[in-house]
Scaffold this motif. Structure first.
Motif, PDB file in Angstrom:
ATOM      1  N   ILE A 129       0.864  -1.395  -0.164  1.00 36.95           N
ATOM      2  CA  ILE A 129      -0.114  -0.039  -0.032  1.00 36.95           C
ATOM      3  C   ILE A 129       0.824   1.143   0.166  1.00 36.95           C
ATOM      4  CG2 ILE A 129      -1.752   1.158   1.350  1.00 36.95           C
ATOM      5  CD1 ILE A 129      -2.828  -1.354   2.418  1.00 36.95           C
ATOM      6  N   PRO A 130       0.906   2.050  -1.271  1.00 34.94           N
ATOM      7  CA  PRO A 130       1.646   3.173  -1.004  1.00 34.94           C
ATOM      8  C   PRO A 130       1.366   4.198   0.083  1.00 34.94           C
ATOM      9  CG  PRO A 130       0.665   3.034  -3.184  1.00 34.94           C
ATOM     10  CD  PRO A 130      -0.089   1.913  -2.306  1.00 34.94           C
ATOM     11  N   TRP A 131       2.193   4.951   0.434  1.00 39.12           N
ATOM     12  CA  TRP A 131       1.790   5.851   1.793  1.00 39.12           C
ATOM     13  C   TRP A 131       0.988   6.773   1.470  1.00 39.12           C
ATOM     14  CZ3 TRP A 131       3.476   3.724   5.765  1.00 39.12           C
ATOM     15  CH2 TRP A 131       4.597   3.054   5.899  1.00 39.12           C
ATOM     16  N   LYS A 132       0.743   7.263   0.261  1.00 35.93           N
ATOM     17  CA  LYS A 132      -0.280   8.447  -0.146  1.00 35.93           C
ATOM     18  C   LYS A 132      -1.641   7.862   0.031  1.00 35.93           C
ATOM     19  CE  LYS A 132      -0.335   7.704  -5.025  1.00 35.93           C
ATOM     20  NZ  LYS A 132      -1.593   7.182  -5.283  1.00 35.93           N
ATOM     21  N   ASP A 133      -1.692   6.379  -0.065  1.00 35.87           N
ATOM     22  CA  ASP A 133      -3.015   5.773   0.291  1.00 35.87           C
ATOM     23  C   ASP A 133      -3.256   5.422   1.626  1.00 35.87           C
ATOM     24  OD1 ASP A 133      -3.572   6.087  -2.558  1.00 35.87           O
ATOM     25  OD2 ASP A 133      -2.570   4.057  -3.059  1.00 35.87           O
ATOM     26  N   ALA A 134      -2.237   4.893   2.283  1.00 36.60           N
ATOM     27  CA  ALA A 134      -2.152   4.463   3.795  1.00 36.60           C
ATOM     28  C   ALA A 134      -3.020   5.459   4.546  1.00 36.60           C
ATOM     29  CB  ALA A 134      -0.836   3.833   4.217  1.00 36.60           C
ATOM     30  N   ALA A 135      -2.563   6.626   4.312  1.00 34.38           N
ATOM     31  CA  ALA A 135      -3.150   7.875   4.941  1.00 34.38           C
ATOM     32  C   ALA A 135      -4.684   7.986   4.851  1.00 34.38           C
ATOM     33  CB  ALA A 135      -2.677   9.361   4.687  1.00 34.38           C
ATOM     34  N   LEU A 136      -5.306   7.475   4.104  1.00 34.94           N
ATOM     35  CA  LEU A 136      -6.451   7.348   3.715  1.00 34.94           C
ATOM     36  C   LEU A 136      -7.390   6.259   4.503  1.00 34.94           C
ATOM     37  CD1 LEU A 136      -6.638   7.973  -0.131  1.00 34.94           C
ATOM     38  CD2 LEU A 136      -7.010   9.692   1.617  1.00 34.94           C
ATOM     39  N   GLY A 153     -18.614  12.034   2.074  1.00 32.63           N
ATOM     40  CA  GLY A 153     -19.630  11.379   1.322  1.00 32.63           C
ATOM     41  C   GLY A 153     -19.321  10.323   0.309  1.00 32.63           C
ATOM     42  N   THR A 154     -17.929  10.808  -0.399  1.00 35.36           N
ATOM     43  CA  THR A 154     -17.660   9.737  -1.558  1.00 35.36           C
ATOM     44  C   THR A 154     -16.887   8.555  -0.786  1.00 35.36           C
ATOM     45  OG1 THR A 154     -16.845  11.757  -2.705  1.00 35.36           O
ATOM     46  CG2 THR A 154     -15.795   9.418  -3.358  1.00 35.36           C
ATOM     47  N   ILE A 155     -16.514   8.615   0.212  1.00 35.28           N
ATOM     48  CA  ILE A 155     -15.782   7.571   1.103  1.00 35.28           C
ATOM     49  C   ILE A 155     -17.240   6.489   1.475  1.00 35.28           C
ATOM     50  CG2 ILE A 155     -14.966   6.815   3.456  1.00 35.28           C
ATOM     51  CD1 ILE A 155     -12.809   9.187   2.719  1.00 35.28           C
ATOM     52  N   ILE A 156     -18.380   7.109   2.011  1.00 37.30           N
ATOM     53  CA  ILE A 156     -19.538   6.526   2.385  1.00 37.30           C
ATOM     54  C   ILE A 156     -19.919   5.541   0.925  1.00 37.30           C
ATOM     55  CG2 ILE A 156     -21.749   6.500   3.206  1.00 37.30           C
ATOM     56  CD1 ILE A 156     -20.811   8.951   4.890  1.00 37.30           C
ATOM     57  N   LEU A 157     -19.843   6.462  -0.015  1.00 39.40           N
ATOM     58  CA  LEU A 157     -20.347   5.888  -1.292  1.00 39.40           C
ATOM     59  C   LEU A 157     -19.589   4.548  -1.627  1.00 39.40           C
ATOM     60  CD1 LEU A 157     -21.464   5.705  -4.105  1.00 39.40           C
ATOM     61  CD2 LEU A 157     -19.754   7.726  -5.030  1.00 39.40           C
ATOM     62  N   ARG A 186     -11.554   2.392  -5.024  1.00 36.73           N
ATOM     63  CA  ARG A 186     -11.055   3.167  -6.093  1.00 36.73           C
ATOM     64  C   ARG A 186     -10.363   4.308  -5.315  1.00 36.73           C
ATOM     65  NH1 ARG A 186     -11.842   5.399 -11.496  1.00 36.73           N
ATOM     66  NH2 ARG A 186     -11.138   7.713 -11.532  1.00 36.73           N
ATOM     67  N   LEU A 187      -9.014   4.522  -5.556  1.00 36.78           N
ATOM     68  CA  LEU A 187      -8.338   5.431  -4.682  1.00 36.78           C
ATOM     69  C   LEU A 187      -7.764   6.429  -5.321  1.00 36.78           C
ATOM     70  CD1 LEU A 187      -6.123   2.812  -2.408  1.00 36.78           C
ATOM     71  CD2 LEU A 187      -8.415   4.242  -1.579  1.00 36.78           C
ATOM     72  N   GLU A 188      -7.537   6.361  -6.696  1.00 36.98           N
ATOM     73  CA  GLU A 188      -7.167   7.418  -7.378  1.00 36.98           C
ATOM     74  C   GLU A 188      -7.905   8.719  -7.504  1.00 36.98           C
ATOM     75  OE1 GLU A 188      -4.242   9.311  -9.692  1.00 36.98           O
ATOM     76  OE2 GLU A 188      -4.038   7.349  -8.954  1.00 36.98           O
ATOM     77  N   GLY A 189      -7.616   9.639  -6.954  1.00 33.18           N
ATOM     78  CA  GLY A 189      -8.607  10.877  -7.059  1.00 33.18           C
ATOM     79  C   GLY A 189      -9.164  11.365  -5.967  1.00 33.18           C
ATOM     80  N   LEU A 190      -8.905  10.053  -5.007  1.00 38.37           N
ATOM     81  CA  LEU A 190      -9.747  10.584  -3.611  1.00 38.37           C
ATOM     82  C   LEU A 190      -9.007  11.542  -2.899  1.00 38.37           C
ATOM     83  CD1 LEU A 190     -12.122   9.576  -1.912  1.00 38.37           C
ATOM     84  CD2 LEU A 190     -10.703   7.708  -0.941  1.00 38.37           C
ATOM     85  N   ALA A 191      -7.803  11.578  -2.771  1.00 41.67           N
ATOM     86  CA  ALA A 191      -7.006  12.582  -2.127  1.00 41.67           C
ATOM     87  C   ALA A 191      -6.506  13.406  -3.721  1.00 41.67           C
ATOM     88  CB  ALA A 191      -5.577  12.112  -1.613  1.00 41.67           C
TER      89      ALA A 191
END
Length: 340
Positions: free
Chosen positions: A135-142, A173-177, A304-309
């Motif tokens: 898991i990349p660090w930029k995603d781990a923070a999510l 909201g996007t995360i709940i989605l 789907r993580l691309e674009g979440l941050a």
């Protein structure tokens, strides 16, 4: 090591302090990534009555175990981990009945006590969870904010046969989605901004409604063939949004309404609003027991993580985070701080 400290509303400084030593049951975490949350903005602006200064913000924390205390057995040096945001007593009714997120003595890292916007910090072994090194660090923070989505959908008893309405398509909201789509539910997203709604489509929304230009209740009736939604999440969280969701035509009889905000403004809600349709109003705060399942799902590519941050800032340039807090850019949906 460097530590970012908010000393009073709208004032922060970077302090040089010694790297702490872990206690016998603690681990020293070298920070690699930290998310920026709306609650950090409220702390910076002096709007959180539970926060006292000076304070190190940051509750969305991921890093590497740099050292361990002599009694630590669950993790070892070099492990990649995320850090739980809550500190609990483990003894009260809530803690012993699976509701530690509302422990009688709960403290939240980054608001009630120092958080992770610093290069190293120590935490009890029980408060870190190992994650897959893929898991990349930029995603781990999510993982922490996604855990909020997992928690509130569990609180809302979301099932695959649900039709879910989400008011507000910002980060939460996007995360709940996404949490609803992992379960298999049908999701309707509602906002007043077309670009946010288009973004929601890319994250799996089955239907979108712009309540500024469309009749929200009429559209819900069309989509649900007059039945209404079985559950509704309020991730817009403005004064009046809860009363809005209780309007007939949004949630069906026996439906659930899950408010996510902390607005303290009174709203015109009657007992009849709830009991005529036997609705459940379900509170949800933070997350509990969701870090490990979310980390597993993330490693398996279920989100789907691309674009979440949308924005990434080096810790050495953390002033950019505060600049955006004071002069918000609508294109900045979610910021992650990356440590050198």
């Amino acid at each position: 090591m460097k530590s970012c400290v908010i000393t009073s509303p709208f004032i922060y400084e970077i302090r040089e302090i010694p790297i702490p030593e872990p206690g016998d049951n603690e681990v020293l975490v070298q920070m690699k990534a930290a998310g920026v949350c709306g609650s950090d903005l409220h702390i910076y602006k002096g709007e959180n009555p539970l926060s006292k200064y000076p304070l190190v913000p940051g509750h969305e924390n991921a890093g590497i175990v740099a050292r361990v205390g002599k009694n630590v057995t669950r993790v070892k040096e070099g492990d990649h981990v995320v850090v739980d945001l809550i500190i609990t007593c483990g003894q009260c009714y809530q803690c012993t009945h699976g509701r530690e997120e509302v422990c009688e003595k709960v403290l939240v890292r980054g608001s009630g006590t120092d958080g992770g916007w610093r290069e190293y910090f120590t935490v009890p072994e029980d408060d870190v969870y190992e994650i897959d090194k893929s898991i990349p660090w930029k995603d781990a923070a999510l993982i922490e904010p996604i855990a909020i989505g997992a928690h509130c959908t569990k609180r809302g008893r979301i099932q695959a046969d649900d039709t879910v309405f989400i008011l507000g398509t910002g980060t939460i909201g996007t995360i709940i989605l996404q949490a609803c789509k992992v379960i298999g539910a049908k999701v309707i997203c509602c906002d007043v901004d077309d670009s946010s709604l288009e973004r929601a489509k890319t994250f799996g929304a089955d239907y979108v409604i712009n309540s500024k230009t469309e009749d929200m209740i009429e559209r819900i009736s069309q989509i649900t063939e007059g039945h209404g939604c079985t559950a509704a999440f309020d991730s817009a969280c403005f004064p009046g949004s809860l009363a809005l969701l209780l309007q007939p035509g949004i949630v069906c009889n026996a439906g659930r309404v899950i408010p996510m905000g902390f607005s303290n403004k009174p709203e015109p809600i009657s007992q009849a609003d709830i009991n005529k349709r036997e609705l459940d109003i379900i509170g949800s705060r933070m997350s509990a027991y969701q870090f490990q399942p979310v980390a597993k799902n993330m490693a398996e590519g279920k989100y789907r993580l691309e674009g979440l941050a949308t924005t990434f800032v080096k810790f050495s340039e953390i002033q950019k985070v505060f600049e955006n807090m004071e002069n918000p850019d609508p294109a900045v949906k979610k910021t992650v701080i990356l440590f050198d």
